[in-house]
Design a protein around this motif. Structure first.
Motif, PDB file in Angstrom:
ATOM      1  N   MET A  35       0.838  -1.176   0.000  1.00  0.00           N
ATOM      2  CA  MET A  35       0.000   0.000   0.000  1.00  0.00           C
ATOM      3  C   MET A  35       0.882   1.237   0.000  1.00  0.00           C
ATOM      4  N   GLY A  36       0.299   2.348  -0.397  1.00  0.00           N
ATOM      5  CA  GLY A  36       1.063   3.575  -0.465  1.00  0.00           C
ATOM      6  C   GLY A  36       0.223   4.787  -0.134  1.00  0.00           C
ATOM      7  N   ALA A  37       0.871   5.919  -0.118  1.00  0.00           N
ATOM      8  CA  ALA A  37       0.210   7.182   0.171  1.00  0.00           C
ATOM      9  C   ALA A  37       1.060   8.311  -0.424  1.00  0.00           C
ATOM     10  N   VAL A  38       0.452   9.472  -0.543  1.00  0.00           N
ATOM     11  CA  VAL A  38       1.155  10.670  -1.008  1.00  0.00           C
ATOM     12  C   VAL A  38       0.957  11.755   0.043  1.00  0.00           C
ATOM     13  N   VAL A  39       2.044  12.421   0.408  1.00  0.00           N
ATOM     14  CA  VAL A  39       2.000  13.558   1.329  1.00  0.00           C
ATOM     15  C   VAL A  39       2.583  14.750   0.586  1.00  0.00           C
ATOM     16  N   VAL A  40       1.888  15.879   0.643  1.00  0.00           N
ATOM     17  CA  VAL A  40       2.359  17.118   0.022  1.00  0.00           C
ATOM     18  C   VAL A  40       2.496  18.156   1.130  1.00  0.00           C
ATOM     19  N   ALA A  41       3.631  18.860   1.135  1.00  0.00           N
ATOM     20  CA  ALA A  41       3.876  19.854   2.173  1.00  0.00           C
ATOM     21  C   ALA A  41       4.527  21.091   1.574  1.00  0.00           C
ATOM     22  N   GLU A  42       4.106  22.254   2.049  1.00  0.00           N
ATOM     23  CA  GLU A  42       4.734  23.499   1.653  1.00  0.00           C
ATOM     24  C   GLU A  42       5.805  23.842   2.683  1.00  0.00           C
ATOM     25  N   VAL A  43       7.038  23.971   2.214  1.00  0.00           N
ATOM     26  CA  VAL A  43       8.166  24.266   3.095  1.00  0.00           C
ATOM     27  C   VAL A  43       9.025  25.332   2.405  1.00  0.00           C
ATOM     28  N   PRO A  44       8.682  26.607   2.589  1.00  0.00           N
ATOM     29  CA  PRO A  44       9.456  27.660   1.930  1.00  0.00           C
ATOM     30  C   PRO A  44      10.823  27.869   2.584  1.00  0.00           C
ATOM     31  N   ASP A  45      11.770  28.246   1.767  1.00  0.00           N
ATOM     32  CA  ASP A  45      13.105  28.647   2.244  1.00  0.00           C
ATOM     33  C   ASP A  45      13.844  27.572   3.027  1.00  0.00           C
ATOM     34  N   ALA A  46      13.675  26.313   2.650  1.00  0.00           N
ATOM     35  CA  ALA A  46      14.393  25.228   3.323  1.00  0.00           C
ATOM     36  C   ALA A  46      15.457  24.677   2.393  1.00  0.00           C
ATOM     37  N   GLY A  47      16.546  24.218   2.976  1.00  0.00           N
ATOM     38  CA  GLY A  47      17.604  23.598   2.189  1.00  0.00           C
ATOM     39  C   GLY A  47      17.269  22.147   1.908  1.00  0.00           C
ATOM     40  N   ALA A  48      17.473  21.293   2.892  1.00  0.00           N
ATOM     41  CA  ALA A  48      17.195  19.862   2.763  1.00  0.00           C
ATOM     42  C   ALA A  48      15.849  19.549   3.417  1.00  0.00           C
ATOM     43  N   VAL A  49      14.974  18.868   2.668  1.00  0.00           N
ATOM     44  CA  VAL A  49      13.640  18.514   3.180  1.00  0.00           C
ATOM     45  C   VAL A  49      13.430  17.016   3.001  1.00  0.00           C
ATOM     46  N   ARG A  50      12.968  16.369   4.072  1.00  0.00           N
ATOM     47  CA  ARG A  50      12.607  14.952   4.032  1.00  0.00           C
ATOM     48  C   ARG A  50      11.328  14.768   4.836  1.00  0.00           C
ATOM     49  N   LEU A  51      10.704  13.616   4.667  1.00  0.00           N
ATOM     50  CA  LEU A  51       9.510  13.274   5.431  1.00  0.00           C
ATOM     51  C   LEU A  51       9.854  12.118   6.350  1.00  0.00           C
ATOM     52  N   ALA A  52       9.640  12.312   7.642  1.00  0.00           N
ATOM     53  CA  ALA A  52       9.827  11.239   8.611  1.00  0.00           C
ATOM     54  C   ALA A  52       8.529  10.449   8.693  1.00  0.00           C
ATOM     55  N   VAL A  53       8.613   9.132   8.564  1.00  0.00           N
ATOM     56  CA  VAL A  53       7.440   8.268   8.613  1.00  0.00           C
ATOM     57  C   VAL A  53       7.736   7.134   9.584  1.00  0.00           C
ATOM     58  N   SER A  54       6.791   6.897  10.512  1.00  0.00           N
ATOM     59  CA  SER A  54       7.035   5.886  11.529  1.00  0.00           C
ATOM     60  C   SER A  54       5.730   5.367  12.121  1.00  0.00           C
ATOM     61  N   PRO A  55       5.685   4.102  12.509  1.00  0.00           N
ATOM     62  CA  PRO A  55       4.529   3.617  13.260  1.00  0.00           C
ATOM     63  C   PRO A  55       4.567   4.110  14.709  1.00  0.00           C
ATOM     64  N   ASP A  56       5.678   4.711  15.105  1.00  0.00           N
ATOM     65  CA  ASP A  56       5.884   5.224  16.463  1.00  0.00           C
ATOM     66  C   ASP A  56       5.824   6.752  16.417  1.00  0.00           C
TER      67      ASP A  56
END
Length: 69
Positions: free
Chosen positions: A1-22
């Motif tokens: 299964m999958g999902a899509v997350v979209v986020a607005e993050v202005p003026d950031a250098g490195a951006v990642r999404l943390a995903v966890s069951p915790d």
């Protein structure tokens, strides 16, 4: 299964999404975006059915837990 997350993050250098069951994100993974700019798209795959996942945007090494899901 999958999902899509979209986020607005202005003026950031490195951006990642943390995903966890915790919700403390100690047992999770970091996803790099598939599209960037000021609006980032994260495509998640391999999610286990029936599992609750938590997510938060990490910008320049800092997790934004205020707007976490």
């Amino acid at each position: 299964m999958g999902a899509v997350v979209v986020a607005e993050v202005p003026d950031a250098g490195a951006v990642r999404l943390a995903v966890s069951p915790d919700e403390t994100f100690t047992d999770g993974t970091r996803i790099v975006p598939t599209a960037g700019g000021d609006i980032y798209r994260f495509d998640l795959s391999g999610l286990a059915p029936g599992t609750t996942y938590h997510y938060a945007v990490e910008a320049d090494g800092a997790l934004d837990l205020v707007r976490a899901g």
